[in-house]
Design a protein around this motif. Sequence first.
Motif, PDB file in Angstrom:
ATOM      1  N   LYS A  70       0.742  -0.960   0.177  1.00  0.00           N
ATOM      2  CA  LYS A  70      -0.016   0.129   0.312  1.00  0.00           C
ATOM      3  C   LYS A  70       0.587   1.877  -0.115  1.00  0.00           C
ATOM      4  N   VAL A  71       1.649   1.122   0.723  1.00  0.00           N
ATOM      5  CA  VAL A  71       3.079   1.958   1.080  1.00  0.00           C
ATOM      6  C   VAL A  71       3.364   2.964  -0.321  1.00  0.00           C
ATOM      7  N   HIS A  72       4.127   1.597  -1.033  1.00  0.00           N
ATOM      8  CA  HIS A  72       4.737   1.148  -2.111  1.00  0.00           C
ATOM      9  C   HIS A  72       3.374   2.765  -2.740  1.00  0.00           C
ATOM     10  N   LEU A  73       2.488   2.199  -3.377  1.00  0.00           N
ATOM     11  CA  LEU A  73       1.430   2.548  -4.512  1.00  0.00           C
ATOM     12  C   LEU A  73       1.135   3.944  -4.110  1.00  0.00           C
ATOM     13  N   GLU A  74       0.880   3.940  -2.953  1.00  0.00           N
ATOM     14  CA  GLU A  74       1.034   5.259  -2.582  1.00  0.00           C
ATOM     15  C   GLU A  74       2.282   6.415  -2.921  1.00  0.00           C
ATOM     16  N   ALA A  75       3.423   5.665  -2.960  1.00  0.00           N
ATOM     17  CA  ALA A  75       4.592   6.612  -3.201  1.00  0.00           C
ATOM     18  C   ALA A  75       4.499   6.893  -4.898  1.00  0.00           C
ATOM     19  N   ALA A  76       3.857   5.936  -5.295  1.00  0.00           N
ATOM     20  CA  ALA A  76       4.158   5.501  -6.715  1.00  0.00           C
ATOM     21  C   ALA A  76       3.195   7.266  -6.963  1.00  0.00           C
ATOM     22  N   ARG A  77       2.065   6.983  -6.363  1.00  0.00           N
ATOM     23  CA  ARG A  77       0.473   7.726  -6.804  1.00  0.00           C
ATOM     24  C   ARG A  77       1.502   9.320  -7.221  1.00  0.00           C
ATOM     25  N   HIS A  78       1.815   9.285  -5.823  1.00  0.00           N
ATOM     26  CA  HIS A  78       2.203  11.197  -5.589  1.00  0.00           C
ATOM     27  C   HIS A  78       3.291  11.615  -6.399  1.00  0.00           C
ATOM     28  N   HIS A  79       4.495  10.341  -7.336  1.00  0.00           N
ATOM     29  CA  HIS A  79       5.091  10.302  -7.875  1.00  0.00           C
ATOM     30  C   HIS A  79       4.860  10.898  -9.238  1.00  0.00           C
ATOM     31  N   GLU A  80       3.874   9.742  -9.486  1.00  0.00           N
ATOM     32  CA  GLU A  80       2.687  10.309 -10.987  1.00  0.00           C
ATOM     33  C   GLU A  80       2.287  11.677 -11.492  1.00  0.00           C
ATOM     34  N   ASN A  81       2.291  12.493 -10.086  1.00  0.00           N
ATOM     35  CA  ASN A  81       1.530  13.754  -9.430  1.00  0.00           C
ATOM     36  C   ASN A  81       2.359  14.481  -9.537  1.00  0.00           C
ATOM     37  N   GLY A  82       3.625  14.407 -10.140  1.00  0.00           N
ATOM     38  CA  GLY A  82       4.750  15.123  -9.690  1.00  0.00           C
ATOM     39  C   GLY A  82       5.078  15.724  -8.306  1.00  0.00           C
ATOM     40  N   LYS A  83       4.803  14.473  -7.010  1.00  0.00           N
ATOM     41  CA  LYS A  83       5.407  15.234  -6.159  1.00  0.00           C
ATOM     42  C   LYS A  83       6.982  14.309  -5.760  1.00  0.00           C
ATOM     43  N   GLN A  84       7.403  14.994  -4.881  1.00  0.00           N
ATOM     44  CA  GLN A  84       8.920  14.433  -4.400  1.00  0.00           C
ATOM     45  C   GLN A  84       8.034  13.708  -3.210  1.00  0.00           C
ATOM     46  N   MET A  85       9.364  12.719  -3.083  1.00  0.00           N
ATOM     47  CA  MET A  85       8.584  11.995  -1.869  1.00  0.00           C
ATOM     48  C   MET A  85       9.741  12.094  -0.450  1.00  0.00           C
ATOM     49  N   VAL A  86       8.984  12.384   0.777  1.00  0.00           N
ATOM     50  CA  VAL A  86       9.938  12.113   2.132  1.00  0.00           C
ATOM     51  C   VAL A  86       9.344  10.674   3.226  1.00  0.00           C
ATOM     52  N   MET A  87      10.015  10.069   2.682  1.00  0.00           N
ATOM     53  CA  MET A  87       9.848   9.092   3.731  1.00  0.00           C
ATOM     54  C   MET A  87      10.831   8.948   5.417  1.00  0.00           C
ATOM     55  N   ILE A  88       9.686   8.522   5.918  1.00  0.00           N
ATOM     56  CA  ILE A  88      10.465   8.532   7.616  1.00  0.00           C
ATOM     57  C   ILE A  88      11.057   7.073   7.443  1.00  0.00           C
ATOM     58  N   GLY A  89      12.182   6.516   8.165  1.00  0.00           N
ATOM     59  CA  GLY A  89      12.019   5.017   8.119  1.00  0.00           C
ATOM     60  C   GLY A  89      13.812   5.069   8.590  1.00  0.00           C
ATOM     61  N   HIS A  90      13.739   3.995   8.646  1.00  0.00           N
ATOM     62  CA  HIS A  90      14.830   3.892   9.222  1.00  0.00           C
ATOM     63  C   HIS A  90      16.087   3.523   8.162  1.00  0.00           C
ATOM     64  N   LYS A  91      17.726   3.966   8.416  1.00  0.00           N
ATOM     65  CA  LYS A  91      18.453   3.631   7.044  1.00  0.00           C
ATOM     66  C   LYS A  91      19.085   2.186   6.725  1.00  0.00           C
ATOM     67  N   GLY A  92      18.887   1.706   6.035  1.00  0.00           N
ATOM     68  CA  GLY A  92      18.821   0.517   5.539  1.00  0.00           C
ATOM     69  C   GLY A  92      17.998  -1.162   6.377  1.00  0.00           C
ATOM     70  N   HIS A  93      17.236  -0.200   6.137  1.00  0.00           N
ATOM     71  CA  HIS A  93      15.779  -1.363   6.476  1.00  0.00           C
ATOM     72  C   HIS A  93      15.847  -2.178   5.573  1.00  0.00           C
ATOM     73  N   PRO A  94      15.701  -3.390   5.300  1.00  0.00           N
ATOM     74  CA  PRO A  94      14.776  -3.853   4.314  1.00  0.00           C
ATOM     75  C   PRO A  94      13.650  -3.113   3.738  1.00  0.00           C
ATOM     76  N   GLU A  95      12.228  -3.129   3.838  1.00  0.00           N
ATOM     77  CA  GLU A  95      11.218  -1.968   3.816  1.00  0.00           C
ATOM     78  C   GLU A  95      11.547  -0.826   3.133  1.00  0.00           C
ATOM     79  N   VAL A  96      12.273  -0.218   4.104  1.00  0.00           N
ATOM     80  CA  VAL A  96      12.788   1.436   3.314  1.00  0.00           C
ATOM     81  C   VAL A  96      13.647   0.988   2.452  1.00  0.00           C
ATOM     82  N   ILE A  97      14.632   0.577   2.153  1.00  0.00           N
ATOM     83  CA  ILE A  97      15.260  -0.690   0.741  1.00  0.00           C
ATOM     84  C   ILE A  97      14.150  -0.127   0.260  1.00  0.00           C
TER      85      ILE A  97
END
Length: 316
Positions: A106-133
């Motif tokens: 769901k988060v992946h789809l959300e990011a793709a939708r914002h990207h299609e609308n021309g928005k840059q994403m900011v992700m809150i997460g832990h660097k190196g975690h596989p979900e973040v990658i």
Amino acid sequence: MTKPRLSLFLAAPRGFCAGVDRATKIVEMALEKWGAPVYVRHEIVHNKFVVDGLRARGAVFVEDLDECPDDRPVIFSAHGVPKAVPAEAERRNLIYVDATCPLVSKVHLEAARHHENGKQMVMIGHKGHPEVIGTMGQLPEGEVLLVETPGDVATLEVRNPEHLAFITQTTLSLDDTAEVVRALQARFPAIEGPHKEDICYATTNRQNAVKQVAPKVQALLVIGAPNSSNSRRLVEVAAAAGCDYAQLIQRATDIDWRALEGCSAIGLTAGASAPDVLVQEVLDAFRERFDLTLEQVVTATEKIEFRIPRIVREPA
């Protein structure tokens, strides 16, 4: 010899969430369908007991698709993978099964939708975690900026402050994430947030249960793996809620009994990737040493189930 009395408060919900349950079932069903070995890219979930059990049945855990032969199935872990991974699997004509948790998808789809609308994403997460990658790998490089703390927000360089949106790793602490969100909204008033909270229901429920248990006890144990983000957050939540001693353990053998001496009330929970058999193992260890009074602290009831992909449900 009389055993000392102890009240043990068992947090509920605890243990396996629907996404973890689905992912482990996918590996089990893949082994039944195709036989061993079945390859799994990264640990299917972050729990050594679960991974070792599946390995004993014929699952082979690797960190890169290059380690997978062309003639065996490969499963992508519950944490999700960058888009390049399934693309490479298709190029090689591999049989692959995506066990990504639907709430991560769901988060992946959300990011793709914002990207299609021309928005840059900011992700809150832990660097190196596989979900973040995996989530950052859904979009071209530079389209997802990672922040971990409010301090990171202060130094963030964005393309256009009027065209931003944020997403979060699903296994974070609600309270810590709220601080970062406030910092983002203060610096970038136009930033768009998710329509629905990205932090998953299971993470929220387990943290809320710990918050209810922590004031009742002198110590709280969290069953989970050191590399399990949601389990580590439970330890932090317990400490923040006023518990004097909060500790992460993988098995009953990891319990520091000397640290628990003199306690009359102890709390117990398990991260979303820890199976119930480990909870029972810890309870048995307490029963051996104490005259135990067990009390469940129930803050929510979970009935969510996620559908298993058709490719493993269909007969070979």
